[in-house]
Design an enzyme around this catalytic site. Structure first.
Site, mmCIF file in Angstrom:
data_model
loop_
_atom_site.group_PDB
_atom_site.id
_atom_site.type_symbol
_atom_site.label_atom_id
_atom_site.label_comp_id
_atom_site.label_asym_id
_atom_site.label_seq_id
_atom_site.Cartn_x
_atom_site.Cartn_y
_atom_site.Cartn_z
ATOM 1 N N CYS A 148 -0.354 4.081 2.607
ATOM 2 C CA CYS A 148 -0.392 3.876 4.061
ATOM 3 C C CYS A 148 -0.188 2.396 4.351
ATOM 4 C CB CYS A 148 -1.666 4.433 4.687
ATOM 5 S SG CYS A 148 -3.188 3.973 3.854
ATOM 6 N N SER A 149 -1.215 1.685 4.724
ATOM 7 C CA SER A 149 -0.989 0.294 5.118
ATOM 8 C C SER A 149 -2.219 -0.567 4.866
ATOM 9 C CB SER A 149 -0.606 0.233 6.592
ATOM 10 O OG SER A 149 -1.627 0.842 7.361
ATOM 11 N N CYS A 150 -2.983 -0.273 3.817
ATOM 12 C CA CYS A 150 -4.164 -1.076 3.511
ATOM 13 C C CYS A 150 -3.737 -2.537 3.333
ATOM 14 C CB CYS A 150 -4.841 -0.556 2.247
ATOM 15 S SG CYS A 150 -5.487 1.114 2.477
ATOM 16 N N CYS B 81 0.901 -1.151 0.000
ATOM 17 C CA CYS B 81 0.000 0.000 0.000
ATOM 18 C C CYS B 81 0.935 1.194 0.000
ATOM 19 C CB CYS B 81 -0.903 0.028 1.228
ATOM 20 S SG CYS B 81 -1.882 1.550 1.292
HETATM 21 FE FE FE Z 1 -3.555 2.140 3.200
#
Ligand code: FE
Length: 217
Positions: free
Chosen positions: A118-120, A115
């Site tokens: 961010c951190s999906c 991602c």
């Molecule tokens: Fe994310």
């Protein structure tokens, strides 16, 4: 499609990466306090939610999906055609897994997931993301130099193998189906699932053939 939606609340999935309290943590705490005071959220419910993803839901779920795909051609077809439904049929549903896409590694093509913003991450099948997945170096470098990132993980692919990097968003989460290693023809689904690591389902590792008992490490 409006691009990357950061409204999904994975703030709590981030232990602070920068030591002490980062600005994001402070903002999250402030928001939680305000929302609790106004009666919008129940801190106990929030704790339960976090505990669920930290301890009860993890990459073993994804490993079972992969093992099923390896042994059941019809399930594999379904997984590749409609991952959300196929995964839900095994009971893995929920937040951050509403729109799943499964991508299958072959000798010709290796998939990696990131991602970039961010951190999906596909929570229902992999649990919470590892720290490195959320790190800026991984997020920026895997796009530019996937082979270099793989080398850092100790993975060397043949030159002829192409690499495709998938950028997760709030809308779509990816699950990599790693290649089934040679020498596993006799294994059952549970034994196969035990071979599948979290990282292999992100694309930063391969699944190794099982080491025969009694052989040197
Ligand atoms: Fe994310």
């Amino acid at each position: 499609m409006t691009g990357h939606d950061h409204s999904h609340d994975h703030s709590h999935a981030h232990p602070d990466d920068h030591g002490a309290l980062g600005e994001m943590d402070l903002r999250v705490r402030a928001l939680e306090t305000v929302l609790t005071q106004k009666g919008y959220i129940d801190p106990a419910a929030l704790d339960t939610l976090i505990d669920t993803y930290q301890t009860r839901i993890g990459p073993r779920n994804g490993a079972r999906v992969v093992a099923r795909a390896w042994v059941d051609p019809a399930f594999r077809e379904w997984l590749l055609a409609d991952a959300t439904a196929a995964i839900a049929s095994l009971g893995y549903t929920g937040r951050q897994g509403e729109h799943m896409v499964a991508v299958e590694n072959t000798g010709d093509l290796h998939h990696m997931v990131v991602c970039t913003l961010c951190s999906c991450y596909p929570w229902p099948v992999l649990g919470l993301p590892p720290t490195w997945y959320k790190s800026a170096p991984y997020r920026s470098r895997v796009v530019k130099d996937p082979r270099g990132v793989l080398a850092d993980f100790g993975v060397t692919l043949p030159e002829a193998t192409r690499i495709r990097v998938w950028d997760s968003t709030a809308e779509v989460r990816y699950l990599v189906i790693p290649q089934r290693p040679a020498g596993t023809e006799g294994l059952g689904e549970d034994e196969l699932a035990a071979l599948v690591s979290r990282d292999s389902m992100i694309g930063t590792r391969l699944v190794d053939a099982p080491v025969p008992e009694g052989s040197p490490a």
